[in-house]
Motif scaffolding. Sequence first.
Motif, PDB file in Angstrom:
ATOM      1  N   PRO A  29      -4.574  -4.704  -4.283  1.00 12.01           N
ATOM      2  CA  PRO A  29      -3.346  -5.156  -4.941  1.00 12.01           C
ATOM      3  C   PRO A  29      -2.591  -4.014  -5.613  1.00 12.01           C
ATOM      4  CG  PRO A  29      -5.169  -6.628  -5.460  1.00 12.01           C
ATOM      5  CD  PRO A  29      -5.756  -5.430  -4.773  1.00 12.01           C
ATOM      6  N   PHE A  30      -3.330  -2.996  -6.092  1.00 11.40           N
ATOM      7  CA  PHE A  30      -2.701  -1.859  -6.760  1.00 11.40           C
ATOM      8  C   PHE A  30      -1.820  -1.063  -5.786  1.00 11.40           C
ATOM      9  CE2 PHE A  30      -6.479  -2.705  -9.332  1.00 11.40           C
ATOM     10  CZ  PHE A  30      -5.935  -2.748 -10.605  1.00 11.40           C
ATOM     11  N   LYS A  31      -2.333  -0.836  -4.570  1.00  9.69           N
ATOM     12  CA  LYS A  31      -1.559  -0.082  -3.576  1.00  9.69           C
ATOM     13  C   LYS A  31      -0.323  -0.856  -3.147  1.00  9.69           C
ATOM     14  CE  LYS A  31      -5.523   2.448  -1.655  1.00  9.69           C
ATOM     15  NZ  LYS A  31      -6.350   2.672  -0.449  1.00  9.69           N
ATOM     16  N   ILE A  32      -0.471  -2.171  -2.979  1.00  9.06           N
ATOM     17  CA  ILE A  32       0.667  -2.983  -2.581  1.00  9.06           C
ATOM     18  C   ILE A  32       1.704  -3.032  -3.695  1.00  9.06           C
ATOM     19  CG2 ILE A  32       1.398  -5.325  -1.994  1.00  9.06           C
ATOM     20  CD1 ILE A  32       0.064  -3.725   0.273  1.00  9.06           C
ATOM     21  N   ALA A  33       1.252  -3.031  -4.948  1.00 15.32           N
ATOM     22  CA  ALA A  33       2.185  -3.018  -6.078  1.00 15.32           C
ATOM     23  C   ALA A  33       3.082  -1.787  -6.016  1.00 15.32           C
ATOM     24  CB  ALA A  33       1.412  -3.060  -7.398  1.00 15.32           C
ATOM     25  N   ARG A  34       2.485  -0.630  -5.630  1.00 16.88           N
ATOM     26  CA  ARG A  34       3.286   0.598  -5.507  1.00 16.88           C
ATOM     27  C   ARG A  34       4.369   0.435  -4.448  1.00 16.88           C
ATOM     28  NH1 ARG A  34      -2.050   4.255  -4.777  1.00 16.88           N
ATOM     29  NH2 ARG A  34      -3.077   3.652  -6.722  1.00 16.88           N
ATOM     30  N   THR A  35       3.981  -0.142  -3.310  1.00 17.61           N
ATOM     31  CA  THR A  35       4.940  -0.325  -2.221  1.00 17.61           C
ATOM     32  C   THR A  35       6.061  -1.261  -2.637  1.00 17.61           C
ATOM     33  OG1 THR A  35       3.211   0.013  -0.557  1.00 17.61           O
ATOM     34  CG2 THR A  35       5.220  -1.076   0.168  1.00 17.61           C
ATOM     35  N   ARG A  72      -1.130 -11.361  -7.068  1.00 16.40           N
ATOM     36  CA  ARG A  72      -1.566 -10.546  -8.200  1.00 16.40           C
ATOM     37  C   ARG A  72      -0.689  -9.300  -8.347  1.00 16.40           C
ATOM     38  NH1 ARG A  72      -6.973  -6.931  -9.306  1.00 16.40           N
ATOM     39  NH2 ARG A  72      -6.501  -6.549 -11.495  1.00 16.40           N
ATOM     40  N   ALA A  73      -0.372  -8.669  -7.204  1.00 12.69           N
ATOM     41  CA  ALA A  73       0.469  -7.466  -7.244  1.00 12.69           C
ATOM     42  C   ALA A  73       1.840  -7.790  -7.840  1.00 12.69           C
ATOM     43  CB  ALA A  73       0.623  -6.885  -5.842  1.00 12.69           C
ATOM     44  N   CYS A  74       2.445  -8.875  -7.397  1.00 12.28           N
ATOM     45  CA  CYS A  74       3.793  -9.238  -7.860  1.00 12.28           C
ATOM     46  C   CYS A  74       3.787  -9.681  -9.314  1.00 12.28           C
ATOM     47  CB  CYS A  74       4.368 -10.361  -7.001  1.00 12.28           C
ATOM     48  SG  CYS A  74       4.697  -9.919  -5.301  1.00 12.28           S
ATOM     49  N   GLY A  75       2.795 -10.502  -9.670  1.00  7.77           N
ATOM     50  CA  GLY A  75       2.806 -11.130 -10.984  1.00  7.77           C
ATOM     51  C   GLY A  75       2.170 -10.335 -12.101  1.00  7.77           C
ATOM     52  N   GLU A  76       1.190  -9.471 -11.770  1.00  7.45           N
ATOM     53  CA  GLU A  76       0.442  -8.770 -12.806  1.00  7.45           C
ATOM     54  C   GLU A  76       0.591  -7.253 -12.769  1.00  7.45           C
ATOM     55  OE1 GLU A  76      -3.671  -9.896 -12.827  1.00  7.45           O
ATOM     56  OE2 GLU A  76      -3.221 -11.974 -12.283  1.00  7.45           O
ATOM     57  N   LEU A  77       0.837  -6.697 -11.582  1.00  6.40           N
ATOM     58  CA  LEU A  77       0.754  -5.244 -11.434  1.00  6.40           C
ATOM     59  C   LEU A  77       2.105  -4.567 -11.250  1.00  6.40           C
ATOM     60  CD1 LEU A  77      -2.408  -5.104  -9.148  1.00  6.40           C
ATOM     61  CD2 LEU A  77      -2.271  -4.912 -11.639  1.00  6.40           C
ATOM     62  N   VAL A  78       3.193  -5.326 -11.316  1.00  3.27           N
ATOM     63  CA  VAL A  78       4.536  -4.747 -11.280  1.00  3.27           C
ATOM     64  C   VAL A  78       5.301  -5.245 -12.500  1.00  3.27           C
ATOM     65  CG1 VAL A  78       6.723  -4.573 -10.050  1.00  3.27           C
ATOM     66  CG2 VAL A  78       4.588  -4.641  -8.758  1.00  3.27           C
ATOM     67  N   ILE A 112       1.474  -0.706 -11.991  1.00  2.00           N
ATOM     68  CA  ILE A 112       0.335  -0.411 -12.849  1.00  2.00           C
ATOM     69  C   ILE A 112      -0.840   0.010 -11.972  1.00  2.00           C
ATOM     70  CG2 ILE A 112      -1.260  -1.358 -14.563  1.00  2.00           C
ATOM     71  CD1 ILE A 112       0.958  -3.362 -15.277  1.00  2.00           C
ATOM     72  N   ASN A 113      -1.417   1.187 -12.268  1.00  2.00           N
ATOM     73  CA  ASN A 113      -2.527   1.662 -11.444  1.00  2.00           C
ATOM     74  C   ASN A 113      -3.876   1.195 -11.989  1.00  2.00           C
ATOM     75  OD1 ASN A 113      -3.231   3.367 -13.577  1.00  2.00           O
ATOM     76  ND2 ASN A 113      -2.456   5.222 -12.587  1.00  2.00           N
ATOM     77  N   GLU A 114      -4.942   1.649 -11.349  1.00  2.00           N
ATOM     78  CA  GLU A 114      -6.290   1.205 -11.713  1.00  2.00           C
ATOM     79  C   GLU A 114      -6.686   1.595 -13.134  1.00  2.00           C
ATOM     80  OE1 GLU A 114      -6.130   1.706  -7.231  1.00  2.00           O
ATOM     81  OE2 GLU A 114      -5.307   2.692  -9.012  1.00  2.00           O
ATOM     82  N   LYS A 115      -6.031   2.611 -13.687  1.00  2.00           N
ATOM     83  CA  LYS A 115      -6.329   3.058 -15.050  1.00  2.00           C
ATOM     84  C   LYS A 115      -5.447   2.379 -16.094  1.00  2.00           C
ATOM     85  CE  LYS A 115      -7.778   7.688 -13.558  1.00  2.00           C
ATOM     86  NZ  LYS A 115      -7.505   9.138 -13.689  1.00  2.00           N
ATOM     87  N   GLY A 116      -4.533   1.537 -15.621  1.00  2.00           N
ATOM     88  CA  GLY A 116      -3.621   0.864 -16.539  1.00  2.00           C
ATOM     89  C   GLY A 116      -2.350   1.635 -16.814  1.00  2.00           C
ATOM     90  N   SER A 128       5.696   5.902  -0.537  1.00  2.00           N
ATOM     91  CA  SER A 128       6.018   5.502  -1.903  1.00  2.00           C
ATOM     92  C   SER A 128       5.538   6.625  -2.805  1.00  2.00           C
ATOM     93  CB  SER A 128       5.300   4.189  -2.265  1.00  2.00           C
ATOM     94  OG  SER A 128       5.743   3.142  -1.429  1.00  2.00           O
ATOM     95  N   VAL A 129       6.474   7.287  -3.471  1.00  2.00           N
ATOM     96  CA  VAL A 129       6.127   8.466  -4.259  1.00  2.00           C
ATOM     97  C   VAL A 129       6.423   8.228  -5.735  1.00  2.00           C
ATOM     98  CG1 VAL A 129       6.505  10.070  -2.360  1.00  2.00           C
ATOM     99  CG2 VAL A 129       8.385   9.520  -3.886  1.00  2.00           C
ATOM    100  N   PRO A 130       5.578   8.773  -6.624  1.00  2.00           N
ATOM    101  CA  PRO A 130       5.795   8.589  -8.065  1.00  2.00           C
ATOM    102  C   PRO A 130       6.872   9.529  -8.579  1.00  2.00           C
ATOM    103  CG  PRO A 130       3.856   9.936  -7.705  1.00  2.00           C
ATOM    104  CD  PRO A 130       4.339   9.518  -6.336  1.00  2.00           C
ATOM    105  N   THR A 131       7.634   9.063  -9.531  1.00  2.00           N
ATOM    106  CA  THR A 131       8.619   9.908 -10.188  1.00  2.00           C
ATOM    107  C   THR A 131       8.510   9.657 -11.681  1.00  2.00           C
ATOM    108  OG1 THR A 131      10.974  10.461 -10.381  1.00  2.00           O
ATOM    109  CG2 THR A 131      10.442   8.177  -9.871  1.00  2.00           C
TER     110      THR A 131
END
Length: 212
Positions: A29-35, A72-78, A112-116, A128-131
């Motif tokens: 779910p974390f990887k999909i949240a990034r996308t 979970r990705a849509c509702g909790e991790l973005v 939100i990544n695995e470390k929060g 998908s790149v971080p900025t």
Amino acid sequence: MIDFKRSTLELIEMGEGLTVEFKRTIDSPFKIARTLASFANTSGGVLLVGIADNRSTVGIKSELRELQKLERACGELVEKELLVRCKTVMLGMSKILRIEIDESEEKPHYAINEKGDRIIYVRARDKSVPTNRLMLPGEGDAATDKLLASRPVKNLLNHLKHHDSITEKDFSNLINVSVKRATRLLHDLTERGIILKRGSGKGALYSLKLVK
């Protein structure tokens, strides 16, 4: 901007890029949240689950499991929460999930990544790149807002979403001005933290400012 009227087969034929991504499965779910966040922060896009990187159709084994991880990705991790359109598409005997994400009017969205950690992601070609910052009109001072709203800067940022970097000469050709004027604008954008300069002299490259 993505044309959502394109069929799933047309999108597969296009291949991965700024507005299209393939996943065999939603493994995290974390990887999909990034996308999802990167599509919303850039030009929108379509995520096809059940398609391999080589464009072959592998299908999904459990629609319920994929949807649970997507939810979970849509509702909790973005953040802010994203609303996406999801439908099942049959390609032969294989079931595919087609997930559509509009360019957001409420950007930036954080994944939100695995470390929060909360990180902004944008699309750059097929990644998908971080900025560290998504500069938006109304967010900075008046001079920065004026720069971001100008056509040369809009053209530059759009170019950097498709390419890793740009040289001073290429930027001058892109916006049809002298190299001296283009260089001055690039330096101004660098000082304001909008882009990152790598190298010096004629070999200098400018790119989106990524998190180290």
